[in-house]
Design a protein around this motif. Structure first.
Motif, mmCIF file in Angstrom:
data_model
loop_
_atom_site.group_PDB
_atom_site.id
_atom_site.type_symbol
_atom_site.label_atom_id
_atom_site.label_comp_id
_atom_site.label_asym_id
_atom_site.label_seq_id
_atom_site.Cartn_x
_atom_site.Cartn_y
_atom_site.Cartn_z
ATOM 1 N N HIS A 31 0.938 -1.124 0.018
ATOM 2 C CA HIS A 31 -0.191 0.177 -0.116
ATOM 3 C C HIS A 31 0.626 1.164 0.036
ATOM 4 N N ARG A 32 0.342 2.375 -0.813
ATOM 5 C CA ARG A 32 1.136 3.600 -0.612
ATOM 6 C C ARG A 32 1.043 4.196 0.577
ATOM 7 N N LEU A 33 1.919 4.591 1.412
ATOM 8 C CA LEU A 33 2.011 4.979 2.989
ATOM 9 C C LEU A 33 1.335 6.342 2.922
ATOM 10 N N ILE A 34 2.079 7.310 2.132
ATOM 11 C CA ILE A 34 1.326 8.620 2.279
ATOM 12 C C ILE A 34 0.662 8.829 0.751
ATOM 13 N N ASN A 35 -0.636 8.951 0.684
ATOM 14 C CA ASN A 35 -1.332 9.106 -0.575
ATOM 15 C C ASN A 35 -1.641 10.264 -1.017
ATOM 16 N N ALA A 36 -1.498 11.264 -0.121
ATOM 17 C CA ALA A 36 -1.803 12.605 -0.662
ATOM 18 C C ALA A 36 -1.406 13.751 0.684
ATOM 19 N N CYS A 37 -1.492 14.996 0.222
ATOM 20 C CA CYS A 37 -1.017 16.040 1.302
ATOM 21 C C CYS A 37 -2.108 17.315 1.292
ATOM 22 N N TRP A 38 -2.819 17.100 2.423
ATOM 23 C CA TRP A 38 -3.779 18.301 2.667
ATOM 24 C C TRP A 38 -2.904 19.507 2.834
ATOM 25 N N GLY A 39 -3.348 20.884 2.547
ATOM 26 C CA GLY A 39 -2.557 21.928 2.729
ATOM 27 C C GLY A 39 -3.366 23.131 2.766
ATOM 28 N N ILE A 40 -3.027 24.315 3.588
ATOM 29 C CA ILE A 40 -3.257 25.604 3.183
ATOM 30 C C ILE A 40 -2.244 26.270 3.631
ATOM 31 N N PHE A 41 -1.792 27.194 2.577
ATOM 32 C CA PHE A 41 -0.701 27.895 2.322
ATOM 33 C C PHE A 41 -0.695 29.340 3.138
#
Length: 627
Positions: A31-41
């Motif tokens: 399984h992909r461990l980190i699938n995405a990154c949430w962010g507020i810049f």
């Protein structure tokens, strides 16, 4: 000898590249461990992590949120739905963006769910000191607001030099993938270091697999556990969240089918057995069923599987009342397996249950015991039917009738999500879980505002499953903003928004503890300072519509049936708004079947508080320390 191959990247670029190559593996499935990154810049991550995510494209997909706490909730919902084998990252600016992570981090760590936090930090070089939003601590120059994340993180590091990222990132992945140590992991990233270039060894970016093993129980401990089970006449198994995390549901069923031992469940463990399995006796503890709690009071052996025994589960140490009661705890975490003076069986839940089932071949509880809890289970089901029932479909529904209408609509694929208010108690007692991942209650931290972003995370993890966020008016007012995220990204969640004009759960608790519902209603304040006036003219349905959601209003039971069915078949985020009947004359969930310790004022002048203290002292006398 050839020199090692290197790549020149910024720290942020290197981190994003590294994360794209991390995997977990269990039972031969990767399984992909980190699938995405949430962010507020903002300043602190826009020119570092932000630039790196833009440059990486789909290597690490970016998800835009509206509230930092909510982004963590969404990531936690995702990780739980994926059995902790996959996680998501969350990046924020420095200052309030970073401190907004603290509540979500606490929720993740309390519930043992992985999430990677990447807050920006002040300049490591002190070239701009103090920078905008920097907390100055006169006696400690190395402290920033990110240090508030230390006590709620399972691993914390501040990357003040490029080369320090390598060990920090590896340690972060180790913790995220470890079923014993997992929780929130924080890598604080000074904004100047994020943008600094370094020659990275190519090996840092190679695919790396973190194996999630299934440790088997110790032979001696297993033999002792088997003797305890064989010697028990009234055993009861408590299924906790560890059953789900280990994907041990089938192993649990095999154990129960072999032994006939009844199974009660915590909030996190509900659904470990289907509701209609003969051995499933429902929720345990303060919000449990009469069946489960009666069995717990008489049990001579309590088998805890993947549970950490919170006060709701143990009824604040008053539930397990038999003088001869003993405990056997199967848990992958030694910290939890030793609680309550138990025989400790440290192992993966699936591996441990399989070993117990094999060793207990031919053993079964007495027929009279099975028959007795079967009768009690059937009696409780009749009480559920009464709470769900609505003989007149033209009237406004009660909260439990709302659950009954939804219960009649869903199938095995649906997921219901809740976290706080009066709904967790009603759901734990009444909901008929049809599949292992249908019942998604965040009750370790019971965080108001989890439901909507949590539903987004679940839908991202399970895009083919209908997802329902059950939200009271109090919770909705805490955190509705991720509706915009669901609308923007086309994440098809359903919200059931229940309006009862106040904090129903804490209002009831206030009344029980002598507080007379002070400060728990959403009503106009009268001249004497009490809140007994008319409900506030607040239209939460209009608010949800203004954030882009399709809204269906339901005023009666019949309209509710139609609206829920329409929402389930919708291809866009949909909110069903219903105002519930709160009068004492309408059906509701059965009262609490066990106590919960909330200390009451030892001295008071108001009669309600005096009476509440007398009741408190009576219940508290039943507390017991199991050693």
């Amino acid at each position: 000898m050839n020199a090692p191959t290197t790549r020149r990247l910024t720290v942020a670029q290197a981190l994003v590249e590294f994360l794209a190559h991390q995997y977990t593996e269990r039972d031969g499935r990767r399984h992909r461990l980190i699938n995405a990154c949430w962010g507020i810049f903002g300043h602190g991550n826009v020119a570092g992590i932000g630039q790196a995510l833009l440059e990486s494209g789909e290597a690490l997909p970016y998800l835009q949120g509206r509230n930092e706490q909510a982004m963590v909730h969404a990531a936690v919902g995702y990780a739980r739905q994926r059995d902790r084998l996959c996680a998501q990252a969350v990046t924020t600016s420095i200052g309030p963006g970073a401190t907004n992570l603290v509540t979500g981090a606490a929720l993740a760590t309390v519930n043992r769910l992985p999430v990677l936090l990447l807050p920006g930090d002040v300049f490591a070089t002190r070239s701009a000191d103090p920078v905008l939003q920097q907390l100055e601590v006169p006696h400690a120059g190395d402290v920033s607001v990110n240090d508030a994340l230390r006590p709620v993180s399972r691993y914390f590091d501040r990357v003040t030099r490029p080369e320090a990222l390598i060990p920090a990132a590896l340690q972060a992945m180790r913790v995220l993938a470890d079923p014993v140590d997992t929780g929130a992991v924080t890598l604080a990233l000074p904004q100047d270091v994020q943008a600094e270039a370094y020659d990275w060894p190519e090996e840092f970016f190679a695919d790396r697999v973190w194996r999630v093993t299934r440790p088997a129980p110790d032979v001696g401990a297993l033999a002792e556990a088997v003797r305890a089970v064989r010697g028990a006449r009234r055993p009861l198994l408590i299924a906790g969240g560890g059953v789900h995390h280990s994907e041990a549901e089938e192993a649990l069923r095999a154990f129960v089918d072999t032994t006939g031992i009844p199974v009660a469940s915590t909030q996190a463990g509900k659904g470990s057995l289907r509701h209609d399995h003969p051995a499933d006796v429902g929720g345990i503890g303060h919000t449990g069923t009469a069946t489960a709690d009666a069995l717990a009071r008489e049990a001579d052996l309590v088998i805890g599987v993947g549970t950490r025994y919170t006060d709701f589960t143990t009824a604040s140490a008053t539930l397990f009342a038999a003088p001869d009661v003993r405990f056997l705890n199967l848990n992958i975490a030694p910290f939890d397996s030793h609680k309550l003076g138990a025989l400790s069986l440290v192992a993966d839940a699936r591996a441990g249950l399989e070993a117990l089932t094999l060793a207990l071949a031919g053993h079964r509880v007495e027929e009279a015991y099975e028959a007795a809890y079967g009768v009690a289970k059937a009696d409780w089901e009749r009480r559920v039917d009464a709470a769900y029932g609505a003989p007149d479909a033209s009237v406004r529904p009660s909260q439990t009738q709302v659950l009954g209408v939804l219960d009649a609509l869903v199938d095995d694929t649906d997921v219901i999500i809740n976290a706080a208010g009066s709904l967790p108690g009603d759901l734990h007692k009444l909901w008929r879980a049809r599949s292992p991942r249908q019942y998604h209650l965040e009750y370790g931290y019971s965080c108001m505002g989890y439901e909507i972003p949590g539903a987004i995370g679940v839908r991202l993890a399970a895009p083919d499953r209908p997802v329902w966020a059950l939200v009271g008016d109090g919770t909705y007012l805490m955190n509705p903003t991720e509706i915009v995220t669901a609308v923007q990204e086309g994440i098809n969640i359903n919200i059931v928004l229940i309006q009862n004009h106040g904090y129903a759960s804490i209002g009831g608790l206030s009344e029980q503890t002598g507080g007379e519902r002070f400060g728990t209603a959403y009503r106009f304040r009268d001249k004497d300072g009490t809140y007994t006036g008319a409900p506030l003219p607040v239209d939460l349905a209009a608010n949800a519509a203004s954030l882009g959601m399709r809204v269906l209003r339901a005023g009666t039971v019949a309209e509710l049936r139609t609206a829920l069915a329409e929402a389930r078949g919708s291809n866009q985020p949909t909110c069903v708004y219903v105002e519930t009947e709160t009068a004492d004359t309408v059906p509701g969930a059965p009262e609490a079947q066990a106590w919960w310790d909330v200390p009451v004022a030892e001295t008071a002048t108001r009669p309600a508080a005096v009476a509440a203290r007398e009741a408190y002292d009576r219940y508290a006398a039943g507390r017991r320390r199991h050693l």
